[in-house]
Design an enzyme around this catalytic site. Structure first.
Site, PDB file in Angstrom:
ATOM      1  N   ASP A  19       0.819  -1.212   0.000  1.00 30.92           N
ATOM      2  CA  ASP A  19       0.000   0.000   0.000  1.00 30.92           C
ATOM      3  C   ASP A  19       0.858   1.270   0.000  1.00 30.92           C
ATOM      4  OD1 ASP A  19      -2.366   1.428   0.015  1.00 30.92           O
ATOM      5  OD2 ASP A  19      -2.553   1.406   2.194  1.00 30.92           O
ATOM      6  N   GLY A  20       0.312   2.332  -0.577  1.00 31.18           N
ATOM      7  CA  GLY A  20       0.980   3.635  -0.541  1.00 31.18           C
ATOM      8  C   GLY A  20       1.537   4.074  -1.893  1.00 31.18           C
ATOM      9  N   ASN A  21       1.237   3.319  -2.944  1.00 33.76           N
ATOM     10  CA  ASN A  21       1.759   3.676  -4.271  1.00 33.76           C
ATOM     11  C   ASN A  21       1.265   5.049  -4.726  1.00 33.76           C
ATOM     12  OD1 ASN A  21       2.762   1.104  -4.217  1.00 33.76           O
ATOM     13  ND2 ASN A  21       1.382   0.278  -5.788  1.00 33.76           N
ATOM     14  N   GLY A  22      -0.031   5.302  -4.490  1.00 34.60           N
ATOM     15  CA  GLY A  22      -0.628   6.562  -4.939  1.00 34.60           C
ATOM     16  C   GLY A  22      -0.012   7.757  -4.221  1.00 34.60           C
ATOM     17  N   ARG A  23       0.126   7.637  -2.900  1.00 36.08           N
ATOM     18  CA  ARG A  23       0.711   8.749  -2.129  1.00 36.08           C
ATOM     19  C   ARG A  23       2.165   8.990  -2.514  1.00 36.08           C
ATOM     20  NH1 ARG A  23      -1.232   6.283   3.360  1.00 36.08           N
ATOM     21  NH2 ARG A  23      -1.820   4.642   1.895  1.00 36.08           N
ATOM     22  N   HIS A  36       2.441   2.839  -8.976  1.00 31.68           N
ATOM     23  CA  HIS A  36       2.200   1.395  -9.143  1.00 31.68           C
ATOM     24  C   HIS A  36       3.388   0.736  -9.860  1.00 31.68           C
ATOM     25  CE1 HIS A  36      -1.683   1.953  -7.486  1.00 31.68           C
ATOM     26  NE2 HIS A  36      -2.206   2.574  -8.538  1.00 31.68           N
ATOM     27  N   SER A  64      -7.545  -5.458  -4.812  1.00 36.43           N
ATOM     28  CA  SER A  64      -8.651  -5.992  -4.016  1.00 36.43           C
ATOM     29  C   SER A  64      -9.954  -5.961  -4.810  1.00 36.43           C
ATOM     30  CB  SER A  64      -8.812  -5.173  -2.730  1.00 36.43           C
ATOM     31  OG  SER A  64      -9.444  -3.936  -3.013  1.00 36.43           O
ATOM     32  N   ASN A  67     -10.988  -2.469  -5.197  1.00 31.48           N
ATOM     33  CA  ASN A  67     -10.182  -1.537  -5.990  1.00 31.48           C
ATOM     34  C   ASN A  67     -10.792  -1.206  -7.355  1.00 31.48           C
ATOM     35  OD1 ASN A  67      -7.021  -2.782  -4.645  1.00 31.48           O
ATOM     36  ND2 ASN A  67      -8.147  -0.939  -4.071  1.00 31.48           N
ATOM     37  N   TRP A  68     -11.848  -1.944  -7.758  1.00 25.60           N
ATOM     38  CA  TRP A  68     -12.536  -1.607  -9.020  1.00 25.60           C
ATOM     39  C   TRP A  68     -13.223  -0.251  -8.915  1.00 25.60           C
ATOM     40  CZ3 TRP A  68     -11.388  -4.730 -12.971  1.00 25.60           C
ATOM     41  CH2 TRP A  68     -11.073  -6.060 -12.712  1.00 25.60           C
ATOM     42  N   ARG A  70     -11.924   2.434  -8.283  1.00 25.57           N
ATOM     43  CA  ARG A  70     -10.992   3.498  -8.694  1.00 25.57           C
ATOM     44  C   ARG A  70     -11.269   3.922 -10.141  1.00 25.57           C
ATOM     45  NH1 ARG A  70      -5.338   2.442  -5.627  1.00 25.57           N
ATOM     46  NH2 ARG A  70      -6.270   1.907  -3.620  1.00 25.57           N
TER      47      ARG A  70
HETATM   48  C1  IPE Z   1      -5.454  -2.535   0.098  1.00 26.46           C
HETATM   49  O1  IPE Z   1      -5.131  -1.213  -0.136  1.00 26.46           O
HETATM   50  C2  IPE Z   1      -5.454  -3.300  -1.185  1.00 26.46           C
HETATM   51  C3  IPE Z   1      -4.145  -3.536  -1.778  1.00 26.46           C
HETATM   52  C4  IPE Z   1      -3.010  -3.175  -1.284  1.00 26.46           C
HETATM   53  C5  IPE Z   1      -4.164  -4.235  -3.018  1.00 26.46           C
HETATM   54  P1  IPE Z   1      -6.241  -0.086  -0.340  1.00 26.46           P
HETATM   55  O2  IPE Z   1      -5.511   1.171  -0.571  1.00 26.46           O
HETATM   56  O3  IPE Z   1      -7.214  -0.513  -1.376  1.00 26.46           O
HETATM   57  O4  IPE Z   1      -6.981  -0.093   1.066  1.00 26.46           O
HETATM   58  P2  IPE Z   1      -7.810   1.058   1.781  1.00 26.46           P
HETATM   59  O5  IPE Z   1      -8.833   1.535   0.798  1.00 26.46           O
HETATM   60  O6  IPE Z   1      -6.857   2.117   2.173  1.00 26.46           O
HETATM   61  O7  IPE Z   1      -8.415   0.394   2.976  1.00 26.46           O
HETATM   62  C1  IPE Z   2      -1.627   0.167  -3.273  1.00 31.50           C
HETATM   63  O1  IPE Z   2      -1.370   1.517  -3.319  1.00 31.50           O
HETATM   64  C2  IPE Z   2      -1.920  -0.437  -4.627  1.00 31.50           C
HETATM   65  C3  IPE Z   2      -3.306  -0.859  -4.806  1.00 31.50           C
HETATM   66  C4  IPE Z   2      -4.253  -0.801  -3.912  1.00 31.50           C
HETATM   67  C5  IPE Z   2      -3.657  -1.384  -6.113  1.00 31.50           C
HETATM   68  P1  IPE Z   2      -2.525   2.590  -3.371  1.00 31.50           P
HETATM   69  O2  IPE Z   2      -2.868   2.848  -4.786  1.00 31.50           O
HETATM   70  O3  IPE Z   2      -3.664   2.189  -2.502  1.00 31.50           O
HETATM   71  O4  IPE Z   2      -1.799   3.851  -2.756  1.00 31.50           O
HETATM   72  P2  IPE Z   2      -2.419   4.913  -1.753  1.00 31.50           P
HETATM   73  O5  IPE Z   2      -2.904   4.140  -0.561  1.00 31.50           O
HETATM   74  O6  IPE Z   2      -3.524   5.594  -2.487  1.00 31.50           O
HETATM   75  O7  IPE Z   2      -1.289   5.808  -1.431  1.00 31.50           O
HETATM   76 MG    MG Z   3      -4.054   2.482  -0.523  1.00 33.03          MG
END
Ligand code: IPE
Ligand code: IPE
Ligand code: MG
Length: 238
Positions: A19-23, A36, A64, A67-68, A70
């Site tokens: 987790d945290g790719n987006g940030r 990503h 997950s 995650n759809w 998004r």
């Molecule tokens: C959990 O991360 C799913 C994956 C890492 C694939 P999310 O970013 O989707 O979880 P939430 O929404 O913060 O709970």
């Molecule tokens: C995890 O990183 C990757 C997936 C859930 C697919 P995020 O995309 O959730 O990154 P944040 O949490 O928004 O930083």
């Molecule tokens: Mg996340």
């Protein structure tokens, strides 16, 4: 430290919530998919390190069932990456990993499903680490599938309700036959499971780290293993 980890890591199953790719991308003014992409590179390096440490199984949460939600472009980016990078980059012959994909693959593109089946089939005889990649995975969804399969068998008369026990349920999950995770590691600072391995985590240790997944290094895994090694697991006993 590595020598100590080799022995302690024996038989170990680690779950990673990547987790945290987006940030990570946002902090750099980059599109989320750049995060990503970097996350996928980290994934590959960490799987190699797990292998070197002698970890028995590693489960990575990649996408997950939620995650759809998004934006379509982000979902397409992740799926493209999964195909181009994650799937093709699995050098399962050289790395000797037994690759398993966890999750409901039916909504995924046909070519992706074929590649996944090919990799699973081609790596089935490998003797190294079990590498689980959770894609379109949800713990609740997994349980729904398991319950449906069991109910179908009961309806057909092949099973009595009294015969349903914990082992039978475990055997209907995507992780059938595998050891439950010893610990779940979630970087990014979030302290939640987000629907990952709900049934399997009953007695897993949780380790949360304040680092974004694209910045996660082998050193972070060393720190997490060290913390895990200091935990006292009792499984309800004393
Ligand atoms: C959990 O991360 C799913 C994956 C890492 C694939 P999310 O970013 O989707 O979880 P939430 O929404 O913060 O709970
Ligand atoms: C995890 O990183 C990757 C997936 C859930 C697919 P995020 O995309 O959730 O990154 P944040 O949490 O928004 O930083
Ligand atoms: Mg996340």
């Amino acid at each position: 430290m590595a020598q100590q980890l080799d022995t302690r890591a024996e038989g170990l199953h680690i779950g990673f919530i990547m987790d945290g790719n987006g940030r990570w991308a946002k902090k750099r003014g980059l599109p989320r998919n750049a995060g990503h992409r970097k996350g996928a590179q980290v994934f590959q390096d960490i799987t190699r390190y797990c292998n070197e440490l002698g970890v028995a199984s590693a489960s990575f949460y990649a996408f997950s069932t939620e995650n759809w939600k998004r934006p379509a472009a982000e979902v397409a980016g992740i799926m493209g990456l999964f195909k181009d990078y994650l799937v093709k980059a699995f050098d399962y012959k050289k790395e000797n990993n037994r690759v398993c994909f966890l999750g409901d693959r039916t909504p995924l593109a046909k070519d992706l499903q074929e590649l996944m089946a090919e990799i699973e089939e081609g790596s089935r005889q490998n003797t190294g680490m079990i590498l689980n990649v959770a894609i379109n995975y949800g713990g609740r969804d997994e349980l729904v599938h398991a319950v449906r399969s069991i109910a179908g068998q009961v309806r057909e008369g092949g099973l009595l309700p009294e015969q349903i026990d914990e082992q039978l349920i475990s055997d209907r999950l995507y992780t059938a036959g595998q050891k439950d995770p010893d610990f779940i590691l979630r970087p990014s600072g979030e302290m939640r499971l987000s629907n990952f391995l709900l049934w399997q985590c009953a007695y897993s240790e949780f380790i949360y780290m304040d680092v974004l997944w694209p910045d996660f290094t082998r050193h972070h895994l060393d720190l997490a293993l060290d913390e895990y090694n200091h935990r006292s697991r009792r499984f309800g006993g004393i």
